[in-house]
Design an enzyme around this catalytic site. Structure first.
Site, PDB file in Angstrom:
ATOM      1  N   HIS A  74      -2.309  -2.522  -5.955  1.00 58.36           N
ATOM      2  CA  HIS A  74      -2.812  -2.168  -4.628  1.00 58.36           C
ATOM      3  C   HIS A  74      -4.333  -2.264  -4.620  1.00 58.36           C
ATOM      4  O   HIS A  74      -5.034  -1.355  -5.066  1.00 58.36           O
ATOM      5  CB  HIS A  74      -2.349  -0.761  -4.235  1.00 58.36           C
ATOM      6  N   GLU A 114      -5.136   0.288  -7.615  1.00 61.08           N
ATOM      7  CA  GLU A 114      -4.033   1.147  -8.064  1.00 61.08           C
ATOM      8  C   GLU A 114      -2.981   0.242  -8.703  1.00 61.08           C
ATOM      9  O   GLU A 114      -2.497  -0.690  -8.062  1.00 61.08           O
ATOM     10  CB  GLU A 114      -3.398   1.879  -6.879  1.00 61.08           C
ATOM     11  N   SER A 155       0.814  -1.216   0.000  1.00 66.49           N
ATOM     12  CA  SER A 155       0.000   0.000   0.000  1.00 66.49           C
ATOM     13  C   SER A 155       0.847   1.266   0.000  1.00 66.49           C
ATOM     14  O   SER A 155       0.309   2.366  -0.135  1.00 66.49           O
ATOM     15  CB  SER A 155      -0.913   0.014   1.234  1.00 66.49           C
ATOM     16  N   ASN A 199      -3.006   6.378  -0.336  1.00 64.47           N
ATOM     17  CA  ASN A 199      -2.512   6.583   1.025  1.00 64.47           C
ATOM     18  C   ASN A 199      -1.791   7.907   1.213  1.00 64.47           C
ATOM     19  O   ASN A 199      -1.689   8.395   2.342  1.00 64.47           O
ATOM     20  CB  ASN A 199      -1.625   5.416   1.446  1.00 64.47           C
TER      21      ASN A 199
END
Length: 283
Positions: free
Chosen positions: A140, A152, A119, A190
């Site tokens: 991800h 992602e 992540s 993130n």
């Protein structure tokens, strides 16, 4: 590049979810972990998810059985020898991931793509320990994997267009939406989400408002499905801290400094829902 057999390394929450969506899409899946109990727990979660789908009329009992039959369990990395793509969903630790990728590089067939569900860790750094950095890529998935549509897809410095296109095409077969992202700390999701959570923790730390008030402001005022402190508990406060440290180190900006209260909770073992206590207490 044809992908038929998929190996998923790690049968935890993310790995089992990834295995489920691949099996649902008709791929043969090898689910790998270090202990039989981890595999059985992961398969149990998949079975429970599918049973819920049957009860709600989204799948038939035959669909459920067919999906489960496409998943085999593995305790040995050497089972990657027949995989077209291997997706690593192990703990978020660079040393562990690099160790796995070194081994996979020797075991997996020459054509195989090596993917990581990290992540926040750099894809290029993971790829550097292999002799096939052009075939290493980030995938991800969002949690919970069977529900969330986004993936992602992160190119490392050497990832080829052919590998990216193969992974993008495969992701669409999973009924997911692929989004291309370049290799920066935290990627997109993130890099935006965790500083918001960290700032929410600062507002609690500084006494601006109670945890309930902070969560209510974001739910009722910003239309978020859950408040940032509740979300942090669901993600795991240790995971939140790890990602903030990666952002802080990788981008070198003080705005990514983890809140001292976050560090204190992790040091106390208050990791969120998984430990029974975080910002909230769970039965």
């Amino acid at each position: 590049m044809t992908i038929q057999t998929v190996m998923v390394i790690g049968a935890g929450q993310m790995g089992s979810g990834i295995a489920q969506v691949y099996a649902q899409a008709g791929f043969n899946v090898v689910l790998n972990d270090m202990k039989q109990e981890f595999l059985e727990r992961g398969l149990g979660v998949i079975s429970k998810n599918l049973t819920r789908d049957v009860e709600k009329g989204r799948k038939t009992e035959d669909d459920k059985l067919a999906i489960l039959e496409r998943i085999s369990l593995s305790l040995a990395l050497r089972d990657a020898a027949n995989a077209d793509i291997i997706i690593e969903a192990a703990v978020e630790n660079m040393d562990i991931k690099q160790s796995i990728f070194k081994q996979l590089d020797d075991i997996a067939p020459a054509h195989a793509i090596l993917a990581t569900n990290t992540s926040s860790l750099p894809i290029t750094e993971i790829a550097a320990v292999t002799k096939r950095p052009a075939q290493v890529i980030g995938m991800h998935f969002m949690n919970p994997v069977p529900v969330m549509k986004l993936v992602e897809i992160i190119r490392g410095l050497a990832t080829t267009d052919e590998v990216y296109k193969a992974v993008e095409h495969m992701t669409r077969k999973l009924d997911k939406t692929p989004v291309e992202v370049n290799d920066f700390p935290g990627f997109v999701s993130n890099r935006i989400l965790l500083p918001m959570i960290n700032e929410a923790i600062y507002t609690l730390y500084e006494g601006v408002a109670s945890k309930e008030a902070i969560d209510d402001v974001m739910k009722l005022g910003m239309n978020h499905p859950m408040g940032p402190l509740t979300l942090a508990d669901f993600i795991g406060l240790d995971t939140c801290l790890s990602i903030m440290e990666i952002l802080h180190e990788g981008l070198g900006d003080s705005k990514y400094r983890p809140c001292p209260l976050l560090r204190k909770y992790v040091a106390a073992g208050w990791l969120g829902k998984k430990s029974g206590r975080g910002f909230y207490v769970y039965e």
